[in-house]
Write a protein that holds these residues in place. Structure first.
Motif, PDB file in Angstrom:
ATOM      1  N   GLY A 227       0.814  -1.209   0.000  1.00  2.59           N
ATOM      2  CA  GLY A 227       0.000   0.000   0.000  1.00  2.59           C
ATOM      3  C   GLY A 227       0.847   1.259   0.000  1.00  2.59           C
ATOM      4  O   GLY A 227       0.519   2.250  -0.674  1.00  2.59           O
ATOM      5  N   LEU A 228       1.961   1.254   0.727  1.00  4.17           N
ATOM      6  CA  LEU A 228       2.865   2.409   0.727  1.00  4.17           C
ATOM      7  C   LEU A 228       3.499   2.630  -0.649  1.00  4.17           C
ATOM      8  O   LEU A 228       3.665   3.770  -1.092  1.00  4.17           O
ATOM      9  CB  LEU A 228       3.969   2.209   1.768  1.00  4.17           C
ATOM     10  CG  LEU A 228       3.630   2.524   3.224  1.00  4.17           C
ATOM     11  CD1 LEU A 228       4.851   2.284   4.105  1.00  4.17           C
ATOM     12  CD2 LEU A 228       3.153   3.962   3.374  1.00  4.17           C
ATOM     13  N   LEU A 290      10.855  -1.924 -10.219  1.00  6.99           N
ATOM     14  CA  LEU A 290      10.279  -0.852  -9.405  1.00  6.99           C
ATOM     15  C   LEU A 290      11.356   0.079  -8.863  1.00  6.99           C
ATOM     16  O   LEU A 290      11.160   1.295  -8.775  1.00  6.99           O
ATOM     17  CB  LEU A 290       9.458  -1.436  -8.259  1.00  6.99           C
ATOM     18  CG  LEU A 290       8.090  -1.992  -8.630  1.00  6.99           C
ATOM     19  CD1 LEU A 290       7.412  -2.603  -7.402  1.00  6.99           C
ATOM     20  CD2 LEU A 290       7.190  -0.909  -9.227  1.00  6.99           C
ATOM     21  N   ARG A 291      12.503  -0.477  -8.486  1.00  7.14           N
ATOM     22  CA  ARG A 291      13.591   0.388  -8.026  1.00  7.14           C
ATOM     23  C   ARG A 291      14.074   1.307  -9.152  1.00  7.14           C
ATOM     24  O   ARG A 291      14.316   2.497  -8.938  1.00  7.14           O
ATOM     25  CB  ARG A 291      14.748  -0.464  -7.489  1.00  7.14           C
ATOM     26  CG  ARG A 291      14.484  -1.006  -6.088  1.00  7.14           C
ATOM     27  CD  ARG A 291      15.589  -1.934  -5.628  1.00  7.14           C
ATOM     28  NE  ARG A 291      15.383  -2.336  -4.234  1.00  7.14           N
ATOM     29  CZ  ARG A 291      15.902  -3.424  -3.688  1.00  7.14           C
ATOM     30  NH1 ARG A 291      16.654  -4.247  -4.429  1.00  7.14           N
ATOM     31  NH2 ARG A 291      15.680  -3.718  -2.418  1.00  7.14           N
ATOM     32  N   LEU A 381       8.518  13.990  -3.936  1.00  8.65           N
ATOM     33  CA  LEU A 381       9.820  13.327  -3.921  1.00  8.65           C
ATOM     34  C   LEU A 381      10.020  12.561  -2.612  1.00  8.65           C
ATOM     35  O   LEU A 381      10.553  11.446  -2.604  1.00  8.65           O
ATOM     36  CB  LEU A 381      10.936  14.354  -4.107  1.00  8.65           C
ATOM     37  CG  LEU A 381      12.336  13.807  -4.386  1.00  8.65           C
ATOM     38  CD1 LEU A 381      12.349  12.993  -5.674  1.00  8.65           C
ATOM     39  CD2 LEU A 381      13.342  14.937  -4.468  1.00  8.65           C
ATOM     40  N   GLY A 382       9.577  13.143  -1.495  1.00  2.00           N
ATOM     41  CA  GLY A 382       9.664  12.441  -0.215  1.00  2.00           C
ATOM     42  C   GLY A 382       8.862  11.158  -0.210  1.00  2.00           C
ATOM     43  O   GLY A 382       9.316  10.126   0.318  1.00  2.00           O
ATOM     44  N   VAL A 386       9.835   7.070   0.321  1.00  2.00           N
ATOM     45  CA  VAL A 386       9.112   6.132   1.202  1.00  2.00           C
ATOM     46  C   VAL A 386       8.700   4.893   0.412  1.00  2.00           C
ATOM     47  O   VAL A 386       8.865   3.750   0.879  1.00  2.00           O
ATOM     48  CB  VAL A 386       7.886   6.819   1.827  1.00  2.00           C
ATOM     49  CG1 VAL A 386       7.027   5.801   2.567  1.00  2.00           C
ATOM     50  CG2 VAL A 386       8.329   7.928   2.781  1.00  2.00           C
ATOM     51  N   ALA A 387       8.157   5.094  -0.792  1.00  2.00           N
ATOM     52  CA  ALA A 387       7.739   3.961  -1.621  1.00  2.00           C
ATOM     53  C   ALA A 387       8.929   3.073  -1.972  1.00  2.00           C
ATOM     54  O   ALA A 387       8.820   1.838  -1.987  1.00  2.00           O
ATOM     55  CB  ALA A 387       7.065   4.475  -2.891  1.00  2.00           C
ATOM     56  N   THR A 388      10.067   3.677  -2.253  1.00  2.00           N
ATOM     57  CA  THR A 388      11.262   2.909  -2.618  1.00  2.00           C
ATOM     58  C   THR A 388      11.709   2.003  -1.476  1.00  2.00           C
ATOM     59  O   THR A 388      12.098   0.852  -1.695  1.00  2.00           O
ATOM     60  CB  THR A 388      12.407   3.873  -3.001  1.00  2.00           C
ATOM     61  OG1 THR A 388      11.968   4.704  -4.082  1.00  2.00           O
ATOM     62  CG2 THR A 388      13.637   3.094  -3.434  1.00  2.00           C
TER      63      THR A 388
END
Length: 422
Positions: A227-228, A290-291, A381-382, A386-388
């Protein structure tokens, strides 16, 4: 993923049917969006009241998404897609009649809310069924499904613009689209296998998760981490949709037409990223792709914020669009890795992700009012960072099994290798 040789006989037809469902869903969304100015003129309403109509869609969608796992539990994926894709069509007809025949703000608002509710449930169901189709076909094709949704929106927006220029009545235009969605739902559903047929193909005992099981998904660490990922990347996508044109107009001196072109560049990059993402996912897997995508999105966004040289800034927009393209569809795939709990997991992840589309626009607008729209995008960007950090949660089940059962917190779904037709 299963090998090509063990694909069930219905896998290809199922895949094509889901392409059609995504396209129809996007086509319907673009139809009502493209006629908002005409609805405003018919109802003689203010911008604030237009905002209330759009809020009706958002509210209905959130309620539908939250309820979706329970609806899919009761009806199954196949019937849910049928009823709520057709229901979205009916809601479009209500919008058209409310705006013209009844000239009623209340009836139009009801239509918008019903559309949001129906499309929200259909959205989750088609993502769950799309994830099942991925397993049956042995490929990471969810980005292509979402690209077909984009194709539907482009087509729907184009036809909506033609209808508006030609002076076609809103009720007639939305009525034709409503009929297309309604009839299309009953036609395409023939090639989507039933839950019972899929359970037989997997050798399941046809048992379904209880209400407690479905709600416990919200306590599953892997689901919340996915979810994040979706929240961060949906925020990345949504902020561009809502603010990229205004940002370049206000902070880079573009005119309205140039601002619209910048948005067009972003959408083309998004679509290209989703099309190109499938072979990359097949070759390198979710985590690596994804990265790379998050890195591209972060780099592109930083360029847009910091570099005033227009050609370089446009290159940043392309990177931003390419990077933002895969987070949402790949997150949906990862959430549905366990077929038995797929509906509940996708519903939870979608609820978290769609929160970005609700919270993002006013937050960026409020901060942008103080420091400028482009500077406000540092918030995005923040969230990408977090997603990364959460990306390892999206690892494919086979990789998780090799690393041990604690790697993802979820059980891998069985491969569908039986050729039984639904």
């Amino acid at each position: 993923m299963t090998a090509a040789a063990t694909r069930p006989a219905y896998a290809k037809a199922w895949r094509n049917a889901i392409f059609v469902v995504f396209t129809l869903n996007g086509f319907g969304a673009a139809a009502w969006i493209s006629r908002i100015p005409s609805v405003r003129d018919h109802l003689h309403i203010s911008i604030t009241e237009v905002g209330l109509l759009i809020l009706g869609v958002s509210f209905g969608a959130i309620v539908g998404i939250i309820a979706s796992s329970h609806v899919i539990h009761w009806l199954g994926e196949r019937r849910t897609i049928l009823l709520f894709l057709a229901g979205a069509g009916i809601a479009l007809a209500v919008i058209g009649l409310g705006a013209t025949a009844f000239s009623s703000f209340g009836v139009a608002l009801l239509g918008y809310a019903l559309y949001g509710f129906a499309s929200g449930i259909c959205d989750v169901a088609m993502n769950v069924s799309g994830a099942g189709s991925e397993r049956a076909n042995g490929r990471n094709i969810m980005p292509w499904f979402h690209a077909s949704w984009s194709f539907g929106t482009v087509t729907g927006a184009g036809l909506g613009s033609l209808a508006a220029f030609a002076g076609v009545d809103v009720a007639l235009h939305l009525g034709v689209v409503a009929a297309l969605l309604f009839v299309g739902a009953f036609v395409v559903i023939r090639w989507i296998p039933s839950d019972e047929a899929l359970a037989d193909a997997r050798g399941d005992d046809h048992s379904k998760p209880s209400f407690r099981d479905r709600m416990s998904i919200w306590l599953n660490p892997r689901t919340l981490l996915i979810g994040l990922i979706v929240l961060g990347m949906a925020f990345t996508e949504g902020s561009a949709n809502d603010w990229i044109a205004i940002g370049f107009i206000d902070d880079r001196g573009f005119d309205n037409g140039q601002g619209a072109l910048v948005f067009g560049v972003f959408t083309v990059a998004m679509t290209a990223g989703r099309i190109a993402g499938v072979p990359l996912l097949d070759r390198f897997g979710r985590v690596a792709v994804l990265r790379g995508a998050s890195l591209a999105a972060a780099a592109g966004l930083a360029i847009v914020i910091l570099v005033p040289v227009i050609p370089i800034a446009i290159a940043g927009v392309v990177l931003w669009g390419l990077g933002a393209s895969l987070g949402f569809p790949v997150g949906m795939s990862a959430a549905a890795d366990d077929p038995k709990n797929a509906a509940a997991s996708v519903s939870a992840v979608a609820t978290i992700g769609y929160a970005a589309f609700l919270i993002g626009p006013p937050l960026i607008g409020f901060v942008g009012d103080q420091i400028g729209v482009l500077n406000a995008l540092w918030i995005v960007l923040g969230l990408i960072i977090v997603a990364t950090i959460a990306i390892p949660a999206a690892r494919e089940p086979r990789d998780a099994e090799a690393a041990g059962p604690s790697a993802t917190g979820a059980t891998a779904g069985p491969s569908e290798t039986t050729a039984a037709r639904p």
